[in-house]
Structure formats: C-alpha cells, structure tokens
Design a protein around this motif. Structure first.
Motif, PDB file in Angstrom:
ATOM      1  N   MET A  17      37.115  44.890  76.564  1.00  0.00           N
ATOM      2  CA  MET A  17      37.891  45.948  75.910  1.00  0.00           C
ATOM      3  C   MET A  17      39.199  46.161  76.660  1.00  0.00           C
ATOM      4  SD  MET A  17      37.511  47.928  73.311  1.00  0.00           S
ATOM      5  CE  MET A  17      38.646  49.090  72.596  1.00  0.00           C
ATOM      6  N   MET A  18      39.098  46.400  77.950  1.00  0.00           N
ATOM      7  CA  MET A  18      40.267  46.771  78.762  1.00  0.00           C
ATOM      8  C   MET A  18      41.280  45.638  78.880  1.00  0.00           C
ATOM      9  SD  MET A  18      39.688  49.881  80.011  1.00  0.00           S
ATOM     10  CE  MET A  18      38.375  51.011  80.435  1.00  0.00           C
ATOM     11  N   VAL A  19      40.835  44.443  79.225  1.00  0.00           N
ATOM     12  CA  VAL A  19      41.766  43.343  79.495  1.00  0.00           C
ATOM     13  C   VAL A  19      42.563  42.957  78.242  1.00  0.00           C
ATOM     14  CG1 VAL A  19      41.981  40.935  80.255  1.00  0.00           C
ATOM     15  CG2 VAL A  19      40.504  42.526  81.514  1.00  0.00           C
ATOM     16  N   PRO A  20      41.932  42.667  77.096  1.00  0.00           N
ATOM     17  CA  PRO A  20      42.735  42.322  75.916  1.00  0.00           C
ATOM     18  C   PRO A  20      43.639  43.477  75.472  1.00  0.00           C
ATOM     19  CG  PRO A  20      40.455  41.705  75.564  1.00  0.00           C
ATOM     20  CD  PRO A  20      40.505  42.506  76.830  1.00  0.00           C
ATOM     21  N   PHE A  21      43.136  44.695  75.558  1.00  0.00           N
ATOM     22  CA  PHE A  21      43.943  45.853  75.158  1.00  0.00           C
ATOM     23  C   PHE A  21      45.242  45.882  75.951  1.00  0.00           C
ATOM     24  CE2 PHE A  21      45.162  50.348  75.341  1.00  0.00           C
ATOM     25  CZ  PHE A  21      45.117  50.690  74.000  1.00  0.00           C
ATOM     26  N   GLN A  25      49.229  44.308  74.869  1.00  0.00           N
ATOM     27  CA  GLN A  25      50.372  45.225  74.966  1.00  0.00           C
ATOM     28  C   GLN A  25      51.475  44.579  75.795  1.00  0.00           C
ATOM     29  OE1 GLN A  25      48.484  48.729  76.595  1.00  0.00           O
ATOM     30  NE2 GLN A  25      48.416  49.709  74.589  1.00  0.00           N
ATOM     31  N   MET A  26      51.091  43.962  76.911  1.00  0.00           N
ATOM     32  CA  MET A  26      52.054  43.296  77.767  1.00  0.00           C
ATOM     33  C   MET A  26      52.790  42.197  76.998  1.00  0.00           C
ATOM     34  SD  MET A  26      51.537  40.755  80.955  1.00  0.00           S
ATOM     35  CE  MET A  26      51.115  39.574  79.721  1.00  0.00           C
ATOM     36  N   TYR A  29      52.637  43.603  71.753  1.00  0.00           N
ATOM     37  CA  TYR A  29      51.944  44.099  70.566  1.00  0.00           C
ATOM     38  C   TYR A  29      51.523  45.550  70.742  1.00  0.00           C
ATOM     39  CZ  TYR A  29      51.827  39.318  69.010  1.00  0.00           C
ATOM     40  OH  TYR A  29      52.211  38.065  68.608  1.00  0.00           O
ATOM     41  N   GLU A  30      51.498  46.278  69.642  1.00  0.00           N
ATOM     42  CA  GLU A  30      50.881  47.602  69.639  1.00  0.00           C
ATOM     43  C   GLU A  30      49.402  47.363  69.346  1.00  0.00           C
ATOM     44  OE1 GLU A  30      50.661  51.724  67.044  1.00  0.00           O
ATOM     45  OE2 GLU A  30      52.360  50.371  66.722  1.00  0.00           O
ATOM     46  N   VAL A  31      48.531  47.775  70.255  1.00  0.00           N
ATOM     47  CA  VAL A  31      47.102  47.552  70.082  1.00  0.00           C
ATOM     48  C   VAL A  31      46.458  48.881  69.723  1.00  0.00           C
ATOM     49  CG1 VAL A  31      44.991  46.658  71.121  1.00  0.00           C
ATOM     50  CG2 VAL A  31      47.199  45.687  71.783  1.00  0.00           C
ATOM     51  N   VAL A  76      44.340  47.424  56.788  1.00  0.00           N
ATOM     52  CA  VAL A  76      44.308  46.059  57.309  1.00  0.00           C
ATOM     53  C   VAL A  76      45.645  45.356  57.119  1.00  0.00           C
ATOM     54  CG1 VAL A  76      43.225  43.788  56.975  1.00  0.00           C
ATOM     55  CG2 VAL A  76      41.808  45.850  57.110  1.00  0.00           C
ATOM     56  N   LYS A  77      46.336  45.617  56.025  1.00  0.00           N
ATOM     57  CA  LYS A  77      47.604  44.936  55.748  1.00  0.00           C
ATOM     58  C   LYS A  77      48.662  45.219  56.809  1.00  0.00           C
ATOM     59  CE  LYS A  77      46.842  45.989  51.145  1.00  0.00           C
ATOM     60  NZ  LYS A  77      46.905  47.303  50.829  1.00  0.00           N
ATOM     61  N   LYS A  78      48.512  46.289  57.566  1.00  0.00           N
ATOM     62  CA  LYS A  78      49.505  46.660  58.581  1.00  0.00           C
ATOM     63  C   LYS A  78      49.252  46.004  59.938  1.00  0.00           C
ATOM     64  CE  LYS A  78      50.744  51.015  56.446  1.00  0.00           C
ATOM     65  NZ  LYS A  78      50.866  52.463  56.604  1.00  0.00           N
ATOM     66  N   PHE A  79      48.203  45.184  60.043  1.00  0.00           N
ATOM     67  CA  PHE A  79      47.841  44.563  61.313  1.00  0.00           C
ATOM     68  C   PHE A  79      48.030  43.046  61.246  1.00  0.00           C
ATOM     69  CE2 PHE A  79      45.729  48.617  61.413  1.00  0.00           C
ATOM     70  CZ  PHE A  79      45.913  49.021  62.728  1.00  0.00           C
ATOM     71  N   ALA A  80      48.465  42.484  62.366  1.00  0.00           N
ATOM     72  CA  ALA A  80      48.673  41.043  62.463  1.00  0.00           C
ATOM     73  C   ALA A  80      47.385  40.305  62.799  1.00  0.00           C
ATOM     74  CB  ALA A  80      49.732  40.736  63.523  1.00  0.00           C
ATOM     75  N   ALA A  81      46.441  40.996  63.471  1.00  0.00           N
ATOM     76  CA  ALA A  81      45.210  40.324  63.925  1.00  0.00           C
ATOM     77  C   ALA A  81      44.137  41.363  64.204  1.00  0.00           C
ATOM     78  CB  ALA A  81      45.486  39.510  65.183  1.00  0.00           C
ATOM     79  N   LEU A  82      42.918  40.856  64.374  1.00  0.00           N
ATOM     80  CA  LEU A  82      41.752  41.662  64.702  1.00  0.00           C
ATOM     81  C   LEU A  82      41.102  41.107  65.956  1.00  0.00           C
ATOM     82  CD1 LEU A  82      39.514  43.773  63.992  1.00  0.00           C
ATOM     83  CD2 LEU A  82      38.454  41.967  62.597  1.00  0.00           C
ATOM     84  N   VAL A  83      40.734  41.989  66.895  1.00  0.00           N
ATOM     85  CA  VAL A  83      40.025  41.598  68.108  1.00  0.00           C
ATOM     86  C   VAL A  83      38.675  42.304  68.125  1.00  0.00           C
ATOM     87  CG1 VAL A  83      40.019  41.674  70.635  1.00  0.00           C
ATOM     88  CG2 VAL A  83      42.136  41.152  69.395  1.00  0.00           C
ATOM     89  N   LEU A  84      37.612  41.514  68.354  1.00  0.00           N
ATOM     90  CA  LEU A  84      36.243  42.030  68.390  1.00  0.00           C
ATOM     91  C   LEU A  84      35.638  41.734  69.757  1.00  0.00           C
ATOM     92  CD1 LEU A  84      35.156  40.729  64.877  1.00  0.00           C
ATOM     93  CD2 LEU A  84      35.845  43.071  65.480  1.00  0.00           C
ATOM     94  N   PRO A  85      35.678  42.717  70.667  1.00  0.00           N
ATOM     95  CA  PRO A  85      35.066  42.512  71.981  1.00  0.00           C
ATOM     96  C   PRO A  85      33.543  42.520  71.877  1.00  0.00           C
ATOM     97  CG  PRO A  85      35.999  44.719  71.818  1.00  0.00           C
ATOM     98  CD  PRO A  85      36.314  44.008  70.536  1.00  0.00           C
ATOM     99  N   GLY A  86      32.908  42.039  72.935  1.00  0.00           N
ATOM    100  CA  GLY A  86      31.453  41.951  72.949  1.00  0.00           C
ATOM    101  C   GLY A  86      30.788  43.136  73.617  1.00  0.00           C
TER     102      GLY A  86
END
Length: 186
Positions: A17-21, A25-26, A29-31, A76-86
């Motif tokens: 969660m923390m690292v990709p978030f 951003q770095m 991207y706005e996450v 969903v249309k306003k987002f470039a991608a989806l991230v699903l952490p474990g």
C-alpha cells in the motif's frame, strides 16, 4: 495530472500500500486510495508480511493508512490505471460486487491494472483474466488457474505484463512491477 486508483481495505499488506502510493506520486501521478464503506480521512489498518524462513509468510501489525478518496464517488473514466495491493484485504474485498464491477470497468476500458501478491484474487473473482499470463503469491496459483489464466512462477523480485495487466508475486517485486506499470502508462 493523471490519476491512479488504489482499492484496499483493512490488513492490506503495508509495503504494497505505502510504497506504490508514494512511488507513483513521485512519478507525477495523483494517487487516490479508497475502501468500501470508508470516507476520505478514514484509516485502514495495514499488516506487514515477511519471509522469515517459515513455510509461509509471517504477519505483524503495520501502520494506519489514511484514505484520500471516496469509494462511492469513483468515476473509472477519470483514472489512468488501477492498483490492487495484496495482503488480506483482497480476500474479503472480492465478496463486494461493487469492487468487482469497478475492476471490470477498468478491464473493459483496457486501462492498466496492476495487482501484486494476493491482489490477483480480485482479478480472479472479477472473471477477467482467462487466457492471460498472471503472477501472484504462490498460494494464489490455484485460483489463477481456475480462472482460466496461466500462472507465471517468478522470483519474488519479478513481474509480468500481459496486455493491460501487470502482476507480481510479492512486495520484493516493487521495482520491476512499478517499472512495468509505468511503461504501460506512457
């Protein structure tokens, strides 16, 4: 600024969660991090999973993570991608039909979907990976195969891209997993 959506819940894997978030951003991207039944400013609890020589990973309490988005307001249309952490959250999030439909919308639009560790449990439950090459934590292999995908066994530092899916077995893969996601976002 391009936006990336993260869907998680209590006891999501802390690093996943923390690292990709922060890393996304770095990268400019706005996450937006959301969880069903939670509002911006609410926290979810994380868990730290580690590989300490046991037959499976160990689990310890992680940090509180403050959400910055409202699940009910996601377009969903306003987002470039989806991230699903474990972690453990995919186990119960896959029971929420709203979560699964949101994932299916990303798939229908062919937007990048990055899932790590147990995150692919959400892809299997959404029924969107048949015929794909998908990696995940090894314990998720049976679900990946039952969903009609080919399970890709990788070192814990590896990742695989198939179409708009980027998957990896666990948090040690962050550098490669995030690199492959950023390639899809170009």
């Amino acid at each position: 600024m391009k936006k990336i959506l993260m869907i998680a819940g209590d006891f999501v894997e802390d690093y996943e969660m923390m690292v990709p978030f922060q890393a996304l951003q770095m990268a400019g991207y706005e996450v937006v991090a959301v969880a069903p039944e939670r509002k911006p400013g609410d926290v979810i609890r994380t868990a730290v999973h580690d590989f300490e020589g046991d037959m499976t990973y160990t689990e310890k309490r992680g940090h509180n993570f403050a959400l910055n988005g409202d699940f009910n307001l996601v377009d969903v249309k306003k987002f470039a991608a989806l991230v699903l952490p474990g972690g453990r959250s995919p186990e119960y999030l896959r029971l929420d039909v709203r979560v699964l439909e949101m994932i299916r919308q990303f798939d229908r639009l062919k937007k990048p979907i990055a899932a790590v560790c147990h995150g692919p449990q959400l892809l299997t439950a959404a029924g969107i990976i048949a015929g794909r090459k998908i990696s995940a934590y090894p314990a998720v292999k049976p679900e990946v195969e039952m969903a009609g995908a080919t399970y890709v066994e990788l070192p814990m530092t590896g990742a695989v891209t198939d179409g708009h899916f980027v998957t990896a077995p666990a948090w040690p893969a962050h550098p490669e997993w995030l690199r492959q996601l950023l390639e899809l976002l170009k």
